[in-house]
Design a protein around this motif. Structure first.
Motif, PDB file in Angstrom:
ATOM      1  N   ARG A  11      42.714  48.837  49.070  1.00  0.00           N
ATOM      2  CA  ARG A  11      41.360  48.529  49.622  1.00  0.00           C
ATOM      3  C   ARG A  11      40.122  48.880  48.510  1.00  0.00           C
ATOM      4  NH1 ARG A  11      41.761  50.695  55.751  1.00  0.00           N
ATOM      5  NH2 ARG A  11      43.253  49.077  56.404  1.00  0.00           N
ATOM      6  N   SER A  12      40.486  50.096  47.603  1.00  0.00           N
ATOM      7  CA  SER A  12      39.551  50.596  46.929  1.00  0.00           C
ATOM      8  C   SER A  12      39.074  49.842  45.479  1.00  0.00           C
ATOM      9  CB  SER A  12      39.817  52.023  46.715  1.00  0.00           C
ATOM     10  OG  SER A  12      41.031  52.285  45.872  1.00  0.00           O
ATOM     11  N   TYR A  13      40.230  48.802  45.226  1.00  0.00           N
ATOM     12  CA  TYR A  13      40.504  48.347  43.804  1.00  0.00           C
ATOM     13  C   TYR A  13      38.961  47.502  43.648  1.00  0.00           C
ATOM     14  CZ  TYR A  13      44.693  50.776  43.598  1.00  0.00           C
ATOM     15  OH  TYR A  13      45.594  51.520  43.496  1.00  0.00           O
ATOM     16  N   ASP A  14      38.437  47.428  42.422  1.00  0.00           N
ATOM     17  CA  ASP A  14      37.398  46.372  42.177  1.00  0.00           C
ATOM     18  C   ASP A  14      37.875  45.221  42.269  1.00  0.00           C
ATOM     19  OD1 ASP A  14      35.223  48.154  41.937  1.00  0.00           O
ATOM     20  OD2 ASP A  14      35.757  48.724  40.031  1.00  0.00           O
ATOM     21  N   ASP A  15      37.121  44.113  42.462  1.00  0.00           N
ATOM     22  CA  ASP A  15      37.507  42.660  42.448  1.00  0.00           C
ATOM     23  C   ASP A  15      37.678  42.244  40.931  1.00  0.00           C
ATOM     24  OD1 ASP A  15      37.913  40.245  43.611  1.00  0.00           O
ATOM     25  OD2 ASP A  15      35.803  39.580  43.269  1.00  0.00           O
ATOM     26  N   TYR A  16      37.014  42.544  40.204  1.00  0.00           N
ATOM     27  CA  TYR A  16      36.848  42.173  38.730  1.00  0.00           C
ATOM     28  C   TYR A  16      38.001  43.007  38.022  1.00  0.00           C
ATOM     29  CZ  TYR A  16      35.227  41.280  33.997  1.00  0.00           C
ATOM     30  OH  TYR A  16      34.868  40.599  32.771  1.00  0.00           O
ATOM     31  N   ASP A  17      38.644  42.147  37.053  1.00  0.00           N
ATOM     32  CA  ASP A  17      39.585  42.856  35.949  1.00  0.00           C
ATOM     33  C   ASP A  17      38.962  42.407  34.730  1.00  0.00           C
ATOM     34  OD1 ASP A  17      42.188  43.955  35.291  1.00  0.00           O
ATOM     35  OD2 ASP A  17      42.344  41.719  34.299  1.00  0.00           O
ATOM     36  N   HIS A  18      38.614  43.708  34.108  1.00  0.00           N
ATOM     37  CA  HIS A  18      38.056  43.556  32.673  1.00  0.00           C
ATOM     38  C   HIS A  18      39.181  43.142  31.649  1.00  0.00           C
ATOM     39  CE1 HIS A  18      35.447  44.580  29.230  1.00  0.00           C
ATOM     40  NE2 HIS A  18      36.662  45.544  28.835  1.00  0.00           N
ATOM     41  N   GLN A  19      40.465  43.263  31.684  1.00  0.00           N
ATOM     42  CA  GLN A  19      41.355  42.834  30.594  1.00  0.00           C
ATOM     43  C   GLN A  19      41.499  41.240  30.678  1.00  0.00           C
ATOM     44  OE1 GLN A  19      45.252  45.019  30.507  1.00  0.00           O
ATOM     45  NE2 GLN A  19      44.327  46.700  31.984  1.00  0.00           N
ATOM     46  N   THR A  20      41.259  40.659  31.794  1.00  0.00           N
ATOM     47  CA  THR A  20      41.402  39.044  31.822  1.00  0.00           C
ATOM     48  C   THR A  20      40.197  38.397  32.100  1.00  0.00           C
ATOM     49  OG1 THR A  20      42.049  39.092  33.977  1.00  0.00           O
ATOM     50  CG2 THR A  20      43.799  39.325  32.353  1.00  0.00           C
ATOM     51  N   ALA A  21      39.107  39.354  32.486  1.00  0.00           N
ATOM     52  CA  ALA A  21      37.771  38.737  32.895  1.00  0.00           C
ATOM     53  C   ALA A  21      37.889  37.645  34.146  1.00  0.00           C
ATOM     54  CB  ALA A  21      37.129  37.987  31.691  1.00  0.00           C
ATOM     55  N   GLN A  22      38.584  38.051  35.237  1.00  0.00           N
ATOM     56  CA  GLN A  22      38.915  37.338  36.058  1.00  0.00           C
ATOM     57  C   GLN A  22      38.262  38.068  37.639  1.00  0.00           C
ATOM     58  OE1 GLN A  22      42.500  34.432  35.700  1.00  0.00           O
ATOM     59  NE2 GLN A  22      43.019  36.754  35.221  1.00  0.00           N
ATOM     60  N   HIS A  23      38.092  37.546  38.485  1.00  0.00           N
ATOM     61  CA  HIS A  23      37.995  38.228  39.833  1.00  0.00           C
ATOM     62  C   HIS A  23      39.142  37.728  40.793  1.00  0.00           C
ATOM     63  CE1 HIS A  23      33.732  38.073  38.208  1.00  0.00           C
ATOM     64  NE2 HIS A  23      33.605  39.085  38.984  1.00  0.00           N
ATOM     65  N   PHE A  24      39.547  38.763  41.187  1.00  0.00           N
ATOM     66  CA  PHE A  24      40.783  38.719  42.105  1.00  0.00           C
ATOM     67  C   PHE A  24      40.516  37.463  43.324  1.00  0.00           C
ATOM     68  CE2 PHE A  24      44.061  39.707  45.522  1.00  0.00           C
ATOM     69  CZ  PHE A  24      45.105  39.731  44.661  1.00  0.00           C
ATOM     70  N   THR A  25      39.388  37.537  43.815  1.00  0.00           N
ATOM     71  CA  THR A  25      38.999  36.601  44.872  1.00  0.00           C
ATOM     72  C   THR A  25      38.856  35.109  44.728  1.00  0.00           C
ATOM     73  OG1 THR A  25      36.813  37.335  44.836  1.00  0.00           O
ATOM     74  CG2 THR A  25      37.991  38.558  46.310  1.00  0.00           C
ATOM     75  N   GLU A  26      38.677  35.075  43.235  1.00  0.00           N
ATOM     76  CA  GLU A  26      38.641  33.724  42.754  1.00  0.00           C
ATOM     77  C   GLU A  26      40.124  32.918  42.203  1.00  0.00           C
ATOM     78  OE1 GLU A  26      35.810  33.841  39.747  1.00  0.00           O
ATOM     79  OE2 GLU A  26      34.101  34.299  41.006  1.00  0.00           O
ATOM     80  N   LEU A  27      40.987  33.808  42.456  1.00  0.00           N
ATOM     81  CA  LEU A  27      42.539  33.430  41.955  1.00  0.00           C
ATOM     82  C   LEU A  27      43.411  32.402  42.985  1.00  0.00           C
ATOM     83  CD1 LEU A  27      43.292  36.260  39.651  1.00  0.00           C
ATOM     84  CD2 LEU A  27      42.006  33.787  39.148  1.00  0.00           C
TER      85      LEU A  27
END
Length: 270
Positions: free
Chosen positions: A43-59
């Motif tokens: 639950r505490s993890y950010d939606d955005y991933d800097h390494q791939t420049a993606q948002h988990f909620t958009e995948l």
């Protein structure tokens, strides 16, 4: 729901399924709590991933909930496999949250890959354990009924018969002190379909004590993440298993991070 798994089932590219089987654990039980623990500590993890420049909620990740387990392991595995096969037929990637490692067997059968890659402290190449052919100690042996090759990363223990089986041409064992070299020059999977299974006990128990059969001398979280990043693009299925509730969330937190790492890196190459 796994945090960020907001897609509708019909539109999903990835479908999370909990498989809380806890029937053949040989030391410390508790894997029935694994799926909920993983969801909780993610639950505490950010939606955005800097390494791939993606948002988990958009995948396109959907959480289908748990397939409730029962005592007849063979029957449960057959039913779970059917649920996962539906996901494959819908052209989505199944992601299984264990539960004991036995749940990997029906998942591999459903995906029907060419190569099985497993992060695990144990070889799991037994044909039976205490007379039980459906023991979690037999899962890689079962996977070899489906795949052409098994690669076991981080293995550091097994019976004499298992090490003999591991010396055959269809099995590659990469022991902990060789994992960094393997990551520096991994195999080219090419057109081969791959299934990746992460038994959380591949990690040294100092990092992930919440598991049933701890084996010192294991991998670091960074090595596990690197392995997932390396293999994910070639994968058609993924699981993370053997998390229980016997720590303060270390194992579950690592498992949730590895699941997200898989999705980010798989999606980046899709």
């Amino acid at each position: 729901m796994f945090p960020g798994a907001t897609a509708d089932r019909e539109a999903a590219s990835y479908v999370v399924v909990g498989a809380p089987l806890d029937a053949t654990t040989t030391f410390q039980p508790g894997t029935r709590f694994g799926p909920d623990e993983i969801r909780r500590f993610a639950r505490s993890y950010d939606d955005y991933d800097h390494q791939t420049a993606q948002h988990f909620t958009e995948l396109g990740v959907h959480d289908a909930g748990d397939v409730r387990a029962w005592e007849d392991v063979e029957e449960y595995a057959d039913y779970l496999g059917g649920q996962l096969r539906d996901i494959v037929w819908d052209d989505a990637v199944p992601i299984v949250l264990g539960g004991e490692h036995t749940v990997t067997a029906p998942a591999v059968e459903a995906v029907d890959p060419d190569v099985f890659v497993c992060l695990d402290a144990h070889l799991d190449l037994r044909t039976e354990y205490d007379g039980n052919e459906w023991s979690h100690a037999c899962v890689t042996n079962r996977a070899l009924d489906t795949v052409d090759e098994a690669i076991i990363l981080g293995a550091r223990t097994g019976s004499e018969a298992e090490w003999d089986r591991a010396s055959e041409a269809d099995v590659t064992v990469v022991e902990p002190d060789a994992v960094d070299d393997w990551l520096a020059d991994p195999p080219a999977f090419g057109d081969d379909s791959v299934y990746l299974s992460v038994d959380i006990d591949a990690a040294d128990p100092g990092f992930a004590p919440g598991t049933g059969t701890m084996e010192p001398g294991g991998l670091t979280p960074r090595q596990l993440q690197s392995a997932v990043q390396t293999v994910a693009p070639a994968c058609d299925g993924f699981d993370i298993v053997e998390v229980n509730d016997r720590d303060d969330g270390q194992a579950a937190a690592l498992a949730g991070k590895l699941l997200r790492r898989f999705v980010f890196d798989h999606a980046a190459e899709s």
